[in-house]
Design an enzyme around this catalytic site. Sequence first.
Site, PDB file in Angstrom:
ATOM      1  N   GLU A  57       0.810  -1.220   0.000  1.00  0.00           N
ATOM      2  CA  GLU A  57       0.000   0.000   0.000  1.00  0.00           C
ATOM      3  C   GLU A  57       0.841   1.266   0.000  1.00  0.00           C
ATOM      4  O   GLU A  57       0.503   2.250  -0.671  1.00  0.00           O
ATOM      5  CB  GLU A  57      -0.948  -0.013   1.198  1.00  0.00           C
ATOM      6  CG  GLU A  57      -2.066  -1.036   1.107  1.00  0.00           C
ATOM      7  CD  GLU A  57      -1.634  -2.448   1.456  1.00  0.00           C
ATOM      8  OE1 GLU A  57      -2.435  -3.387   1.236  1.00  0.00           O
ATOM      9  OE2 GLU A  57      -0.491  -2.625   1.954  1.00  0.00           O
ATOM     10  N   HIS A 126     -11.368  -6.033   7.781  1.00  0.00           N
ATOM     11  CA  HIS A 126     -12.045  -5.684   6.526  1.00  0.00           C
ATOM     12  C   HIS A 126     -13.306  -4.856   6.776  1.00  0.00           C
ATOM     13  O   HIS A 126     -14.181  -4.796   5.922  1.00  0.00           O
ATOM     14  CB  HIS A 126     -12.454  -6.947   5.756  1.00  0.00           C
ATOM     15  CG  HIS A 126     -11.311  -7.820   5.359  1.00  0.00           C
ATOM     16  ND1 HIS A 126     -10.685  -8.658   6.246  1.00  0.00           N
ATOM     17  CD2 HIS A 126     -10.672  -7.976   4.168  1.00  0.00           C
ATOM     18  CE1 HIS A 126      -9.717  -9.316   5.619  1.00  0.00           C
ATOM     19  NE2 HIS A 126      -9.685  -8.905   4.362  1.00  0.00           N
TER      20      HIS A 126
END
Length: 335
Positions: A57, A126
């Site tokens: 990321e 998540h």
Amino acid sequence: MTMIQALNSALANKLEQDPDVLMFGQDIGYFGGVFRVTDGLQERFGLQRCFDAPIAEGGIIAAAIGMGAFGLRPVPEIQFADYILPAFDQLVSEAARLRYRSGGEFSAPITVRSPYGGGIFGGQTHSQSPEAIFAHITGLKTVIPSTPYDAKGLLVSAIEDDDPVIFLEPKRLYNGPFNGRPDQKVASWHGHPAAEVPDGLYRLPLGKAATIRSGEAVTILAYGTMVHVALSAIEECGIDAELLDLRSIVPLDIEAIEASVKKTGRCIIFHEASRFGGFGGELSALVQERCFYHLEAPVERVCGWDTPYPHAFEWDYFPGPARLIKAMSRVMEAR
């Protein structure tokens, strides 16, 4: 359109209209993204405009900043908002400060798309709602749509903005609005007026709230999924509430908030994220500062629990209609 289709349409429109727009992220190319938002875009626009990135990321955002500084308009995707933290230093130290730091010579016109929030039984890694973290960083804009129509118009505006935008997409709204309980979910956007999305390019301004429902008794401030949960609660309890969908929390439409609270004299802030340190605290302070002499009851916050995300108790964690109805009753009874 569903929200997924509306976002896909926005991306396709911008790829077609502007050769400087490109997108990349984990699985967004050939596979079309884990939620299919980028489905078909690589096939249509080619490998150089829509491509996969490694699971890194920090590298994804760093590359996007460099691209943006030299004239491109990248739209990187972080597969889940929970995973954006490895890139946080790049967003804070580089993207948010680049225009000021370079005396206006460079900017970071990047739009970081990311699915966020709970409701899909994704567990702790998540399902989180980290919008308050980004709202605290001067130089970042934070946008959270609640409908397919808004999602497309806001995404187009975000991509065209010359500053970095964090674009958070509520996963619970991808295929249809939820009111907060799994046994009462609406599984489709079919027939919803906000699902009538034009195929062509259009824009909605960042920093402009929408009045979802006018009322005289109490103002409810919400965004994302909680807009639909709030509407269900209002319909259930019959209180004449005014519901504002903030749509973006930075920039914030403080004028619309102030006008509504001064009219109703009461305010409830409603968001999915944890209460302590959540963006509702900032909203509460702003309402207190600007509307104190018009308030007839304390400002209430109805939010998620102050705990790590509880996978086993997901639907209890979410602030549902019942908790909002209790808060509305409390502020209406206050003297």
